[in-house]
Design a protein around this motif. Structure first.
Motif, PDB file in Angstrom:
ATOM      1  N   ALA A  20     -13.288 -21.230  92.241  1.00 31.89           N
ATOM      2  CA  ALA A  20     -12.988 -22.591  92.436  1.00 31.89           C
ATOM      3  C   ALA A  20     -13.417 -23.425  91.716  1.00 31.89           C
ATOM      4  O   ALA A  20     -14.533 -23.395  91.262  1.00 31.89           O
ATOM      5  CB  ALA A  20     -12.903 -22.703  94.010  1.00 31.89           C
ATOM      6  N   ALA A  21     -12.675 -24.412  90.940  1.00 35.26           N
ATOM      7  CA  ALA A  21     -13.297 -25.231  90.146  1.00 35.26           C
ATOM      8  C   ALA A  21     -12.507 -26.738  89.974  1.00 35.26           C
ATOM      9  O   ALA A  21     -11.441 -26.896  90.657  1.00 35.26           O
ATOM     10  CB  ALA A  21     -13.165 -24.483  88.780  1.00 35.26           C
ATOM     11  N   GLN A  22     -13.025 -27.479  89.002  1.00 35.00           N
ATOM     12  CA  GLN A  22     -12.358 -28.759  88.916  1.00 35.00           C
ATOM     13  C   GLN A  22     -11.759 -28.254  87.483  1.00 35.00           C
ATOM     14  O   GLN A  22     -12.120 -27.733  86.489  1.00 35.00           O
ATOM     15  CB  GLN A  22     -13.289 -29.988  88.455  1.00 35.00           C
ATOM     16  N   VAL A  23     -10.203 -28.662  87.458  1.00 34.87           N
ATOM     17  CA  VAL A  23      -9.558 -28.156  86.419  1.00 34.87           C
ATOM     18  C   VAL A  23      -8.903 -29.406  85.884  1.00 34.87           C
ATOM     19  O   VAL A  23      -8.523 -30.209  86.406  1.00 34.87           O
ATOM     20  CB  VAL A  23      -8.271 -27.207  86.808  1.00 34.87           C
ATOM     21  N   LYS A  55      -3.718 -24.760  93.537  1.00 33.96           N
ATOM     22  CA  LYS A  55      -3.928 -24.807  95.114  1.00 33.96           C
ATOM     23  C   LYS A  55      -4.221 -23.555  95.756  1.00 33.96           C
ATOM     24  O   LYS A  55      -5.104 -23.164  96.739  1.00 33.96           O
ATOM     25  CB  LYS A  55      -2.598 -25.389  95.875  1.00 33.96           C
ATOM     26  N   GLN A  56      -3.735 -22.596  95.329  1.00 35.11           N
ATOM     27  CA  GLN A  56      -3.883 -21.081  95.581  1.00 35.11           C
ATOM     28  C   GLN A  56      -5.404 -20.660  95.352  1.00 35.11           C
ATOM     29  O   GLN A  56      -5.786 -19.927  96.214  1.00 35.11           O
ATOM     30  CB  GLN A  56      -2.928 -20.011  94.960  1.00 35.11           C
ATOM     31  N   ASN A  57      -5.866 -21.128  94.317  1.00 35.25           N
ATOM     32  CA  ASN A  57      -7.156 -20.733  94.018  1.00 35.25           C
ATOM     33  C   ASN A  57      -8.151 -21.563  94.381  1.00 35.25           C
ATOM     34  O   ASN A  57      -9.236 -21.460  94.313  1.00 35.25           O
ATOM     35  CB  ASN A  57      -7.235 -20.722  92.428  1.00 35.25           C
ATOM     36  N   GLY A  58      -7.904 -22.658  95.146  1.00 31.30           N
ATOM     37  CA  GLY A  58      -8.749 -23.542  95.790  1.00 31.30           C
ATOM     38  C   GLY A  58      -9.356 -24.574  94.731  1.00 31.30           C
ATOM     39  O   GLY A  58     -10.337 -25.228  94.919  1.00 31.30           O
ATOM     40  N   ASP A  59      -8.780 -24.910  93.617  1.00 25.57           N
ATOM     41  CA  ASP A  59      -9.160 -25.811  92.574  1.00 25.57           C
ATOM     42  C   ASP A  59      -8.683 -27.026  92.807  1.00 25.57           C
ATOM     43  O   ASP A  59      -7.562 -27.657  93.507  1.00 25.57           O
ATOM     44  CB  ASP A  59      -8.757 -25.080  91.154  1.00 25.57           C
ATOM     45  N   THR A  60      -9.512 -27.961  92.126  1.00 25.28           N
ATOM     46  CA  THR A  60      -8.762 -29.451  92.203  1.00 25.28           C
ATOM     47  C   THR A  60      -8.464 -29.859  90.662  1.00 25.28           C
ATOM     48  O   THR A  60      -9.196 -29.393  89.799  1.00 25.28           O
ATOM     49  CB  THR A  60      -9.975 -30.466  92.515  1.00 25.28           C
ATOM     50  N   VAL A  61      -7.112 -30.066  90.538  1.00 22.03           N
ATOM     51  CA  VAL A  61      -6.608 -30.180  89.193  1.00 22.03           C
ATOM     52  C   VAL A  61      -6.288 -31.809  88.895  1.00 22.03           C
ATOM     53  O   VAL A  61      -5.724 -32.511  89.943  1.00 22.03           O
ATOM     54  CB  VAL A  61      -5.525 -29.279  88.938  1.00 22.03           C
ATOM     55  N   THR A  62      -6.747 -32.381  87.626  1.00 22.08           N
ATOM     56  CA  THR A  62      -6.126 -33.529  87.350  1.00 22.08           C
ATOM     57  C   THR A  62      -5.462 -33.507  85.815  1.00 22.08           C
ATOM     58  O   THR A  62      -5.725 -32.374  85.332  1.00 22.08           O
ATOM     59  CB  THR A  62      -7.409 -34.339  86.922  1.00 22.08           C
ATOM     60  N   PHE A  63      -4.584 -34.377  85.488  1.00 24.57           N
ATOM     61  CA  PHE A  63      -3.730 -34.305  84.518  1.00 24.57           C
ATOM     62  C   PHE A  63      -4.071 -35.499  83.608  1.00 24.57           C
ATOM     63  O   PHE A  63      -4.077 -36.695  84.130  1.00 24.57           O
ATOM     64  CB  PHE A  63      -2.174 -34.231  84.964  1.00 24.57           C
ATOM     65  N   ASP A  64      -3.623 -35.306  82.157  1.00 21.31           N
ATOM     66  CA  ASP A  64      -3.379 -36.586  81.409  1.00 21.31           C
ATOM     67  C   ASP A  64      -2.685 -36.176  80.239  1.00 21.31           C
ATOM     68  O   ASP A  64      -2.447 -35.183  79.944  1.00 21.31           O
ATOM     69  CB  ASP A  64      -4.875 -36.999  80.781  1.00 21.31           C
TER      70      ASP A  64
END
Length: 248
Positions: A20-23, A55-64
């Motif tokens: 789980a990570a910040q992606v 979401k399945q991996n418990g990660d938080t994702v941001t886009f640019d």
């Protein structure tokens, strides 16, 4: 501790998300793959896939969204983890770790002005050397085209919009692009009635998620696994239909 509680805790432990990570995922604007809607929200097949996997991996994702070369540099330098949508080439494989499988497919083609049906294309690149051909900066078009690039000496358009404007303004004769991006932009620019698509097509190119080479191996391996689960459940097919994107 009861045997029931022991196995419950064991199940909970192995059910926790892996890595789980910040992606941080970046790219440039690819119609129906990665773009922003009128409300400023990130949308597209690539966005939906990454959100579902994260979401399945418990990660938080941001886009640019950035210019294409800047987005590539960010992932290459480890400033972002995922580059959305590049085609795979030997040169890019030295800079990125590509996902095991592609998530969409593009049809590459030449566009010409509708008033010039005398221009033809038979698949032989040498027949185009006396014409003005343009490509989009940073795009690749498949092995055969790339092998002929030096002979074609194409002009470089800074963006697809720039290339389409060059075509309708009669500054070039042939524009090498892909159908997905071009159809969306031609409709937006009101130019659909002014151009023709030539066949045979240049090539078909598969688009991938690409990861930074420095610290992203575990993330890529895990996301490859979750992507396979997405395909097996038919969720990927549903997403592709939503955006009218061709799957490989």
């Amino acid at each position: 501790m009861s045997i029931f509680r022991f196995f419950f805790c064991l199940f909970a432990l192995f059910s926790l998300p892996v890595h789980a990570a910040q992606v941080y995922a970046v790219g440039t604007e690819f119609a129906r793959i990665f773009e922003r809607n009128a409300d400023g929200d990130f949308v597209g097949l690539g966005v939906d896939i990454i959100r579902a996997i994260a979401k399945q991996n418990g990660d938080t994702v941001t886009f640019d969204i950035f210019p294409w070369r800047r987005a590539q540099t960010m992932v290459e330098n480890g400033q972002a983890q995922i580059l959305i949508g590049p085609y795979k080439t030997p040169e890019r494989e030295t800079r990125f770790s590509f996902a095991q499988k592609p998530f969409y497919q593009d049809v590459m083609a030449f566009y010409i002005r509708r008033e010039l049906p005398v221009l033809s294309w038979d698949g032989n690149y040498l027949s185009l050397t006396s014409n003005r051909v343009a490509v989009i900066n940073g795009w690749v078009y498949g092995p055969k085209f790339e092998a002929a690039r030096a002979a074609l000496k194409p002009e470089i358009a800074n963006s697809l919009e720039n290339g389409l404007n060059m075509l309708v303004a009669k500054r070039i004769d042939y524009l090498a692009t892909n159908l997905r991006n071009s159809e969306a932009l031609l409709n937006k620019m009101g130019l659909s009635g002014k151009v023709l698509i030539l066949q045979p097509f240049i090539d078909r190119q598969d688009g991938f998620m690409a990861y930074c080479k420095t610290t992203c191996d575990a993330l890529r391996t895990r996301y490859d696994e979750l992507f396979d689960q997405l395909r097996a459940s038919n969720s990927l097919q549903d997403m592709a239909r939503k955006y009218d994107v061709r799957l490989p």
